[in-house]
Design an enzyme around this catalytic site. Structure first.
Site, mmCIF file in Angstrom:
data_model
loop_
_atom_site.group_PDB
_atom_site.id
_atom_site.type_symbol
_atom_site.label_atom_id
_atom_site.label_comp_id
_atom_site.label_asym_id
_atom_site.label_seq_id
_atom_site.Cartn_x
_atom_site.Cartn_y
_atom_site.Cartn_z
ATOM 1 N N SER A 63 0.825 -1.203 0.000
ATOM 2 C CA SER A 63 0.000 0.000 0.000
ATOM 3 C C SER A 63 0.869 1.267 0.000
ATOM 4 O O SER A 63 1.642 1.467 -0.930
ATOM 5 C CB SER A 63 -0.979 -0.048 1.175
ATOM 6 O OG SER A 63 -1.996 0.908 1.013
ATOM 7 N N HIS A 70 -7.777 -5.329 -0.826
ATOM 8 C CA HIS A 70 -6.648 -4.434 -0.564
ATOM 9 C C HIS A 70 -5.565 -5.104 0.298
ATOM 10 O O HIS A 70 -4.386 -4.952 0.032
ATOM 11 C CB HIS A 70 -7.127 -3.152 0.111
ATOM 12 C CG HIS A 70 -6.015 -2.168 0.340
ATOM 13 N ND1 HIS A 70 -5.336 -1.580 -0.715
ATOM 14 C CD2 HIS A 70 -5.448 -1.680 1.468
ATOM 15 C CE1 HIS A 70 -4.405 -0.775 -0.232
ATOM 16 N NE2 HIS A 70 -4.459 -0.822 1.090
ATOM 17 N N ASP A 77 -9.961 -4.367 -4.856
ATOM 18 C CA ASP A 77 -9.398 -3.432 -3.880
ATOM 19 C C ASP A 77 -10.328 -2.230 -3.731
ATOM 20 O O ASP A 77 -10.514 -1.471 -4.678
ATOM 21 C CB ASP A 77 -8.003 -2.987 -4.348
ATOM 22 C CG ASP A 77 -7.227 -2.249 -3.286
ATOM 23 O OD1 ASP A 77 -7.849 -1.505 -2.499
ATOM 24 O OD2 ASP A 77 -5.994 -2.400 -3.246
#
Length: 258
Positions: A105, A232, A202
């Protein structure tokens, strides 16, 4: 035989908060894991990669950013620049030789910044649900009225499923600072192998960010792997298998002379 897992160590930095990290010694290239925003080194991916690197005999380091997990400092004082500096410190002081950077991320954004700043230390990059420029992009796509209101208040409250509060608050200072670190606006001077894994389900960071990043990096050796049902977090058993397989393949590539 029983694997001995790493212990938490603290890196004392002159005039900066101590950084907490866990390190397993081993062969080169090593692997460095960069967690996501407000995350820490105790997550499933970070743990699984340690186990994998140990079984392979390669060095591995995971750490907590300033203000996160077991590191010193206040999360609220952190900026993208603060956390970039943390990553560079890790590369300069806590590991030896070239590293495979694995960024989750926001860690994927920091991975890009580190690869640009330390090309000689970056053997390869693996992005997981990479959130390059993400806060800034989302903010800039808000309607003008919403942005005006945020600037007057001085803060932007974003709903999230990933913490107990149910929201994350960004100050306008944080966003302005983050803007200085955006990478998707121009070609990215990275020439090492790049692997970008992203889930098409996601809900936090759209997978086309990984596509944009793939287009922007100058490297010719770039693969984007999309998981149709991936979320995600990318922490399911099959997700972790894919991440491990990707790193294994890169280690193979980097240690086999063609």
């Amino acid at each position: 035989h029983l694997q001995v897992s790493s212990t938490v160590q603290y890196a004392a930095r002159p005039d900066l908060p101590k950084l907490a990290y866990r390190k397993v010694k081993g062969k080169s290239p090593g692997v460095v894991f960069l967690p996501g925003f407000a995350s820490n080194m105790g997550g499933k991916k970070a743990e699984a990669l340690e186990e994998f690197c140990q079984s392979l005999g390669h060095s591995y380091l995971r750490f907590d950013y300033t203000g996160c997990g077991s590191s010193e400092g206040e999360m609220g004082d952190g900026t993208v620049g603060t956390w970039k500096r943390d990553v560079l410190y890790v590369l300069d002081e806590l590991v030896e030789g070239p590293q495979i950077l694995v960024g989750s991320s926001m860690g994927g954004w920091l991975m890009c910044l580190a690869a640009i700043a330390r090309p000689e230390r970056t053997a390869a990059m693996v992005g997981i649900s990479t959130a390059a420029d993400h806060f800034v992009t989302v903010y800039n796509t808000l309607p003008i009225e919403a942005r005006k209101e945020i600037e007057e208040k001085g803060q932007w409250v974003v709903p999230t499923k990933h913490n107990e509060e149910g929201s994350i608050t960004f100050t306008t200072e944080f966003l302005k600072e983050a803007e200085q670190h955006c990478v998707l606006q121009s070609p990215i001077p990275v020439t090492c192998p790049v692997r970008l894994i992203h889930g098409m389900k996601d809900q936090d960071v759209p997978w086309h960010i990984s596509m944009q990043l793939a287009e922007r990096v100058l490297s010719n050796d770039v693969d984007v792997i999309l998981r149709k049902h991936g979320q995600h977090r990318m922490a399911e058993k099959e997700d972790i298998k894919l991440i491990v397989y990707t790193i294994d393949d890169l280690i193979d590539k980097l240690t086999t002379l063609v």
